[in-house]
Design a protein around this motif. Structure first.
Motif, mmCIF file in Angstrom:
data_model
loop_
_atom_site.group_PDB
_atom_site.id
_atom_site.type_symbol
_atom_site.label_atom_id
_atom_site.label_comp_id
_atom_site.label_asym_id
_atom_site.label_seq_id
_atom_site.Cartn_x
_atom_site.Cartn_y
_atom_site.Cartn_z
ATOM 1 N N SER A 49 0.850 -1.183 0.000
ATOM 2 C CA SER A 49 0.000 0.000 0.000
ATOM 3 C C SER A 49 0.887 1.235 0.000
ATOM 4 O O SER A 49 2.045 1.169 0.417
ATOM 5 C CB SER A 49 -0.896 0.013 1.247
ATOM 6 N N THR A 58 -4.490 7.055 -1.804
ATOM 7 C CA THR A 58 -3.956 5.761 -1.380
ATOM 8 C C THR A 58 -4.090 4.723 -2.491
ATOM 9 O O THR A 58 -4.994 4.798 -3.322
ATOM 10 C CB THR A 58 -4.675 5.251 -0.126
ATOM 11 N N THR A 59 -3.180 3.784 -2.465
ATOM 12 C CA THR A 59 -3.165 2.675 -3.422
ATOM 13 C C THR A 59 -2.964 1.379 -2.646
ATOM 14 O O THR A 59 -2.184 1.357 -1.679
ATOM 15 C CB THR A 59 -2.033 2.864 -4.446
ATOM 16 N N TYR A 60 -3.638 0.328 -3.063
ATOM 17 C CA TYR A 60 -3.520 -0.971 -2.400
ATOM 18 C C TYR A 60 -3.274 -2.066 -3.428
ATOM 19 O O TYR A 60 -3.843 -2.050 -4.531
ATOM 20 C CB TYR A 60 -4.789 -1.309 -1.620
ATOM 21 N N GLU A 61 -2.459 -3.012 -3.044
ATOM 22 C CA GLU A 61 -2.271 -4.218 -3.851
ATOM 23 C C GLU A 61 -3.566 -5.030 -3.767
ATOM 24 O O GLU A 61 -4.240 -5.025 -2.724
ATOM 25 C CB GLU A 61 -1.065 -4.980 -3.312
ATOM 26 N N LYS A 65 -6.693 -5.348 -0.560
ATOM 27 C CA LYS A 65 -7.810 -4.407 -0.613
ATOM 28 C C LYS A 65 -8.933 -4.885 0.288
ATOM 29 O O LYS A 65 -9.240 -6.058 0.350
ATOM 30 C CB LYS A 65 -8.312 -4.280 -2.056
ATOM 31 N N THR A 69 -5.523 -0.971 5.710
ATOM 32 C CA THR A 69 -5.756 0.463 5.575
ATOM 33 C C THR A 69 -4.506 1.224 5.964
ATOM 34 O O THR A 69 -3.956 1.010 7.054
ATOM 35 C CB THR A 69 -6.919 0.918 6.466
ATOM 36 N N LEU A 81 -0.192 1.036 9.161
ATOM 37 C CA LEU A 81 -0.838 0.068 8.285
ATOM 38 C C LEU A 81 -1.694 -0.822 9.181
ATOM 39 O O LEU A 81 -1.173 -1.643 9.936
ATOM 40 C CB LEU A 81 0.185 -0.766 7.511
#
Length: 126
Positions: A49, A58-61, A65, A69, A81
């Motif tokens: 992330s 924000t970006t998540y793998e 997801k 968070t 995290l």
């Protein structure tokens, strides 16, 4: 000298939760893009992330997801995290990383980040 220190790792049962912290010194995380990465034994380090430098995007793998968070407390100069519904495949050493020059949305690419912490072990096992 910029320094990042991770903490909060440990042993947790499947389905459990952990919150990792990344505390910074020598740099102000509010002005940096920050990423969380992990490396399992025998595997490449992968992005989990990230928090963009501008706009807080924000970006998540995909595999994390809706379970993980990323957040930031500027007053404490710390990024977190929150990891919920942990699975055995989440077992890895988790690293935080920071980058000062970043345009647009953050990327989960190791080469983007020049500053790294020493890592914290997360083990998910019954």
């Amino acid at each position: 000298q910029p320094q990042l220190v991770e903490s909060g790792g440990g042993l947790v049962q499947p389905g459990g939760s952990l919150r990792l912290s990344c505390a910074a010194s020598g740099l102000t995380l509010e002005h940096y893009g920050v990423g969380w990465f992990r490396q399992a034994p025998g595997k490449e380090r992968e992005g989990v992330s990230c928090f963009s430098r501008r706009g807080g995007i924000t970006t998540y793998e995909d595999s994390v997801k809706d379970r993980f968070t990323i957040s930031r407390d500027n007053a404490k100069n710390t990024v977190y995290l929150q990891m919920n519904s942990l699975k055995p495949e989440d077992t890895a050493v988790y690293y935080c990383a920071a980058v000062g020059v970043q345009f647009g949305r953050c990327r989960l690419s190791r080469s983007d980040y020049p500053y790294w912490g020493q890592g914290t072990q997360v083990t998910v096992s019954s």
